[in-house]
Design an enzyme around this catalytic site. Structure first.
Site, PDB file in Angstrom:
ATOM      1  N   ASP A  93       0.870  -1.176   0.000  1.00  0.00           N
ATOM      2  CA  ASP A  93       0.000   0.000   0.000  1.00  0.00           C
ATOM      3  C   ASP A  93       0.905   1.224   0.000  1.00  0.00           C
ATOM      4  O   ASP A  93       1.713   1.406   0.926  1.00  0.00           O
ATOM      5  CB  ASP A  93      -0.883   0.019   1.255  1.00  0.00           C
ATOM      6  CG  ASP A  93      -1.955  -1.061   1.215  1.00  0.00           C
ATOM      7  OD1 ASP A  93      -2.430  -1.383   0.115  1.00  0.00           O
ATOM      8  OD2 ASP A  93      -2.315  -1.585   2.282  1.00  0.00           O
TER       9      ASP A  93
ATOM     10  N   ASP B 184     -13.775  -3.198  -1.914  1.00  0.00           N
ATOM     11  CA  ASP B 184     -13.686  -2.939  -0.473  1.00  0.00           C
ATOM     12  C   ASP B 184     -15.106  -2.870   0.075  1.00  0.00           C
ATOM     13  O   ASP B 184     -15.973  -2.211  -0.511  1.00  0.00           O
ATOM     14  CB  ASP B 184     -12.988  -1.603  -0.191  1.00  0.00           C
ATOM     15  CG  ASP B 184     -11.561  -1.556  -0.734  1.00  0.00           C
ATOM     16  OD1 ASP B 184     -10.937  -2.630  -0.832  1.00  0.00           O
ATOM     17  OD2 ASP B 184     -11.092  -0.451  -1.057  1.00  0.00           O
TER      18      ASP B 184
END
Length: 255
Positions: free
Chosen positions: A11, A130
């Protein structure tokens, strides 16, 4: 039987690898190029690079960083963050990505999935999803988890498959960074209703968590993605693969 894949995730925010809990409290955990090289050395099956602030900030993913990472590794490399057009994807594939991942842009305009499939092939198109539980149901979020939609998770992943995605990367926001295990019941249901591969993300804390999400009587996911446990050296990928192999999970032990 197809082998299950182990995938470290980088990330990226401001050019650095970060990690948090439930998408919050981000901490710097290292240089992405060095981490990518190390995971390649440790026999990771693939690598995922997510520019987590690109969509929120309204900019494209850093193609130069993608190019630097691609030059140092020899495993499949998926890149996501800020991709909202075929042109954006082409730029990243040219920089060295093997697959591209879209999330918020797919929710805003699902036809983009088909456009990418038609231009690059479904094998290059990963749709990241998500979601978190809201009112007792799993609902999709966008923009790095900051915007809750009214879209139901299982309806959305079926639509994503129909539009031509080659793979789904599902992250449970409720499990992300907690190290308390994956949402195995969700992955099991996805394996039953979908025909494309599903990558599990969010919640890995130990080797057993990864076994559980990959096992046919657990999550039955096609791949397990993790970040913290690899970044902090809590689990080494070769050791994890040996553990999974002993328990009957088909994994690739040698590159």
């Amino acid at each position: 039987m197809l082998t299950k894949r182990i995938i470290p995730c980088l990330d990226i925010k401001d050019g650095k690898t970060v990690k948090g809990i439930n998408f919050k409290g981000l901490e710097n955990v290292g240089d992405p190029v060095m981490l990518a090289k190390e995971y390649c050395r440790q026999m990771a099956d693939e690598l995922v690079f997510l520019d987590i602030s690109a969509t929120i900030e309204g900019r494209r993913t850093f193609a130069s960083l993608v190019s630097r990472i691609a030059a140092e590794i020899n495993i499949p490399f998926t890149v996501g963050g800020g991709i909202s057009s075929v042109e954006d994807a082409a730029l990243l594939l040219k920089a060295g990505a093997d697959k591209i991942s879209i999330n918020s842009a797919a929710v805003a305009r699902p036809a983009l999935i088909s456009e990418l499939r038609d231009r690059f092939g479904s094998q290059c198109v990963v749709v990241a999803v998500d979601a978190r539980v809201d009112g007792g149901n799993w609902k999709i979020t966008t923009h790095g988890g900051t915007r809750l939609t009214g879209i139901e998770l299982f309806d959305w992943v079926c639509k994503v498959q129909n539009y031509g995605a080659g793979e789904i990367l599902f992250t449970s926001m409720d499990h992300d960074g907690t190290k308390k295990g994956y949402a195995c019941d969700v992955y099991q249901k996805m394996s039953e209703i979908l025909t494309i591969p599903v990558i599990a993300s969010g919640g890995a804390g130990c080797e057993k968590d990864i076994y559980d999400v990959l096992a046919s009587d657990g999550g039955n996911a096609d791949a397990a993605l993790a970040a913290s446990i690899f970044h902090y050296g809590e689990i080494r990928i070769p050791d994890l693969k040996k553990y999974l192999d002993r328990l009957g999970i088909p994994v690739r032990l040698h590159l």
